[in-house]
Design a protein around this motif. Structure first.
Motif, PDB file in Angstrom:
ATOM      1  N   THR A   3       0.852  -1.180   0.000  1.00  0.00           N
ATOM      2  CA  THR A   3       0.000   0.000   0.000  1.00  0.00           C
ATOM      3  C   THR A   3       0.893   1.238   0.000  1.00  0.00           C
ATOM      4  O   THR A   3       1.864   1.310   0.755  1.00  0.00           O
ATOM      5  N   ARG A   4       0.536   2.202  -0.835  1.00  0.00           N
ATOM      6  CA  ARG A   4       1.347   3.415  -0.943  1.00  0.00           C
ATOM      7  C   ARG A   4       1.007   4.425   0.146  1.00  0.00           C
ATOM      8  O   ARG A   4       1.900   4.949   0.794  1.00  0.00           O
ATOM      9  N   ILE A   5      -0.258   4.746   0.285  1.00  0.00           N
ATOM     10  CA  ILE A   5      -0.713   5.631   1.363  1.00  0.00           C
ATOM     11  C   ILE A   5      -2.114   5.191   1.772  1.00  0.00           C
ATOM     12  O   ILE A   5      -2.813   4.523   1.017  1.00  0.00           O
ATOM     13  N   ASP A   6      -2.507   5.603   2.954  1.00  0.00           N
ATOM     14  CA  ASP A   6      -3.888   5.449   3.400  1.00  0.00           C
ATOM     15  C   ASP A   6      -4.600   6.742   3.011  1.00  0.00           C
ATOM     16  O   ASP A   6      -4.450   7.760   3.686  1.00  0.00           O
ATOM     17  N   PHE A   7      -5.319   6.707   1.912  1.00  0.00           N
ATOM     18  CA  PHE A   7      -5.920   7.942   1.398  1.00  0.00           C
ATOM     19  C   PHE A   7      -7.019   8.483   2.298  1.00  0.00           C
ATOM     20  O   PHE A   7      -7.324   9.672   2.255  1.00  0.00           O
ATOM     21  N   TYR A   8      -7.606   7.647   3.147  1.00  0.00           N
ATOM     22  CA  TYR A   8      -8.585   8.130   4.123  1.00  0.00           C
ATOM     23  C   TYR A   8      -7.913   9.058   5.127  1.00  0.00           C
ATOM     24  O   TYR A   8      -8.459  10.096   5.484  1.00  0.00           O
ATOM     25  N   LYS A   9      -6.734   8.684   5.576  1.00  0.00           N
ATOM     26  CA  LYS A   9      -5.986   9.512   6.531  1.00  0.00           C
ATOM     27  C   LYS A   9      -5.320  10.697   5.840  1.00  0.00           C
ATOM     28  O   LYS A   9      -5.206  11.772   6.422  1.00  0.00           O
ATOM     29  N   ALA A  49      -8.628  -5.027  -7.713  1.00  0.00           N
ATOM     30  CA  ALA A  49      -8.763  -6.222  -6.872  1.00  0.00           C
ATOM     31  C   ALA A  49      -9.502  -5.912  -5.576  1.00  0.00           C
ATOM     32  O   ALA A  49     -10.367  -6.687  -5.155  1.00  0.00           O
ATOM     33  N   TYR A  50      -9.187  -4.790  -4.957  1.00  0.00           N
ATOM     34  CA  TYR A  50      -9.834  -4.435  -3.698  1.00  0.00           C
ATOM     35  C   TYR A  50     -11.351  -4.303  -3.902  1.00  0.00           C
ATOM     36  O   TYR A  50     -12.140  -4.869  -3.147  1.00  0.00           O
ATOM     37  N   CYS A  51     -11.755  -3.575  -4.924  1.00  0.00           N
ATOM     38  CA  CYS A  51     -13.182  -3.322  -5.150  1.00  0.00           C
ATOM     39  C   CYS A  51     -13.917  -4.555  -5.666  1.00  0.00           C
ATOM     40  O   CYS A  51     -15.080  -4.764  -5.313  1.00  0.00           O
ATOM     41  N   VAL A  52     -13.266  -5.384  -6.472  1.00  0.00           N
ATOM     42  CA  VAL A  52     -13.901  -6.629  -6.912  1.00  0.00           C
ATOM     43  C   VAL A  52     -14.178  -7.500  -5.696  1.00  0.00           C
ATOM     44  O   VAL A  52     -15.277  -8.045  -5.539  1.00  0.00           O
ATOM     45  N   TRP A 133     -13.534   5.528  -7.078  1.00  0.00           N
ATOM     46  CA  TRP A 133     -13.036   4.642  -6.018  1.00  0.00           C
ATOM     47  C   TRP A 133     -11.988   3.680  -6.570  1.00  0.00           C
ATOM     48  O   TRP A 133     -10.960   3.423  -5.925  1.00  0.00           O
ATOM     49  N   ASN A 134     -12.240   3.128  -7.752  1.00  0.00           N
ATOM     50  CA  ASN A 134     -11.264   2.221  -8.362  1.00  0.00           C
ATOM     51  C   ASN A 134      -9.931   2.922  -8.555  1.00  0.00           C
ATOM     52  O   ASN A 134      -8.872   2.333  -8.296  1.00  0.00           O
ATOM     53  N   ARG A 135      -9.975   4.154  -8.973  1.00  0.00           N
ATOM     54  CA  ARG A 135      -8.735   4.892  -9.209  1.00  0.00           C
ATOM     55  C   ARG A 135      -7.989   5.177  -7.914  1.00  0.00           C
ATOM     56  O   ARG A 135      -6.764   5.085  -7.872  1.00  0.00           O
ATOM     57  N   PHE A 136      -8.698   5.499  -6.853  1.00  0.00           N
ATOM     58  CA  PHE A 136      -8.040   5.655  -5.552  1.00  0.00           C
ATOM     59  C   PHE A 136      -7.396   4.341  -5.124  1.00  0.00           C
ATOM     60  O   PHE A 136      -6.233   4.300  -4.734  1.00  0.00           O
ATOM     61  N   ALA A 137      -8.169   3.254  -5.187  1.00  0.00           N
ATOM     62  CA  ALA A 137      -7.668   1.962  -4.698  1.00  0.00           C
ATOM     63  C   ALA A 137      -6.498   1.453  -5.528  1.00  0.00           C
ATOM     64  O   ALA A 137      -5.508   0.940  -4.974  1.00  0.00           O
ATOM     65  N   ILE A 138      -6.563   1.597  -6.845  1.00  0.00           N
ATOM     66  CA  ILE A 138      -5.491   1.123  -7.702  1.00  0.00           C
ATOM     67  C   ILE A 138      -4.248   2.007  -7.557  1.00  0.00           C
ATOM     68  O   ILE A 138      -3.134   1.513  -7.391  1.00  0.00           O
ATOM     69  N   ARG A 141      -2.691   1.401  -4.221  1.00  0.00           N
ATOM     70  CA  ARG A 141      -2.455  -0.015  -3.934  1.00  0.00           C
ATOM     71  C   ARG A 141      -3.181  -0.508  -2.692  1.00  0.00           C
ATOM     72  O   ARG A 141      -2.630  -1.221  -1.868  1.00  0.00           O
ATOM     73  N   LYS A 142      -4.462  -0.146  -2.594  1.00  0.00           N
ATOM     74  CA  LYS A 142      -5.281  -0.670  -1.503  1.00  0.00           C
ATOM     75  C   LYS A 142      -5.540  -2.143  -1.784  1.00  0.00           C
ATOM     76  O   LYS A 142      -5.979  -2.506  -2.866  1.00  0.00           O
ATOM     77  N   LEU A 143      -5.235  -2.988  -0.826  1.00  0.00           N
ATOM     78  CA  LEU A 143      -5.300  -4.433  -1.012  1.00  0.00           C
ATOM     79  C   LEU A 143      -6.487  -5.056  -0.300  1.00  0.00           C
ATOM     80  O   LEU A 143      -6.881  -4.585   0.768  1.00  0.00           O
TER      81      LEU A 143
END
Length: 145
Positions: A3-9, A49-52, A133-138, A141-143
Motif C-alpha cells: 500500500t502506498r498511502i492510506d488515502f482516508y488519513k 482487486a480491492y473493489c472486486v 473509487w477504483n482509481r483511488f484503490a489502484i 495499492r489498496k489491497l
C-alpha cells in the motif's frame, strides 16, 4: 505489492466528498442488487482487486446469486440478467470505457426505455463514483484484507 498511502488519513476532506456521493447513490432509489452489479462490473473492467473483492462480498451478503456473480463478466452470453440489468451493465461498460466508446447511441437506446431521466443520471453518478473509487484503490495499492 505494498500500500502506498492510506488515502482516508491523507485527505479526510476528499473522502468525505466521496462519501457524500455514496449517500446520494443510497438515496437514489436504484435497486441495491443493481447497484452492486454495476460496482462489481466497473471494478472488473478497471482491474481493481480491492473493489472486486469488496463488491462481490457485498453482493453475496445482499443475497445475490452465485451463478450471476460468476458470469457477470460475460453477462451478454447468459440468460441470468433482466433487460433493465442488461441496459445498466451496457451503460456501465460504455461509461467506464468512455475514452474508447464515447457512449454510443445503441447503448443509449438500450438504457433509455429502462430508466427514467433521473434514474439514468443517478446510474451515471454511480458509475462515475465507482470509477473514482477504483482509481483511488489502484493508484494507492489498496489491497483486499
Amino acid at each position: 505489492m505494498n500500500t502506498r498511502i492510506d488515502f482516508y488519513k491523507a485527505s479526510p476532506d476528499a473522502m468525505r466528498a466521496m462519501m457524500a456521493l455514496e449517500q446520494r447513490i443510497a438515496q437514489s432509489g436504484l435497486e441495491p442488487p443493481l447497484v452492486e452489479l454495476v460496482r462489481l462490473r466497473a471494478s472488473q473492467i478497471n482491474g481493481c482487486a480491492y473493489c472486486v473483492d469488496l463488491h462481490s462480498r457485498d453482493a453475496r451478503k445482499a443475497g445475490e446469486d452465485e451463478r450471476r456473480l460468476a458470469t457477470l463478466s460475460v453477462w451478454r452470453e447468459t440468460p441470468f440478467f433482466s433487460e433493465r440489468e442488461r441496459a445498466a451493465l451496457a451503460w456501465t461498460e460504455a461509461v467506464t470505457l468512455i475514452c474508447q466508446t464515447h457512449v454510443p447511441d445503441d447503448v443509449w437506446d438500450l438504457a433509455k426505455p429502462q430508466f427514467s431521466p433521473a434514474e439514468i443520471t443517478d446510474l451515471t453518478l454511480l458509475i462515475a463514483t465507482i470509477n473514482a473509487w477504483n482509481r483511488f484503490a489502484i493508484a494507492f495499492r489498496k489491497l483486499p484484507a
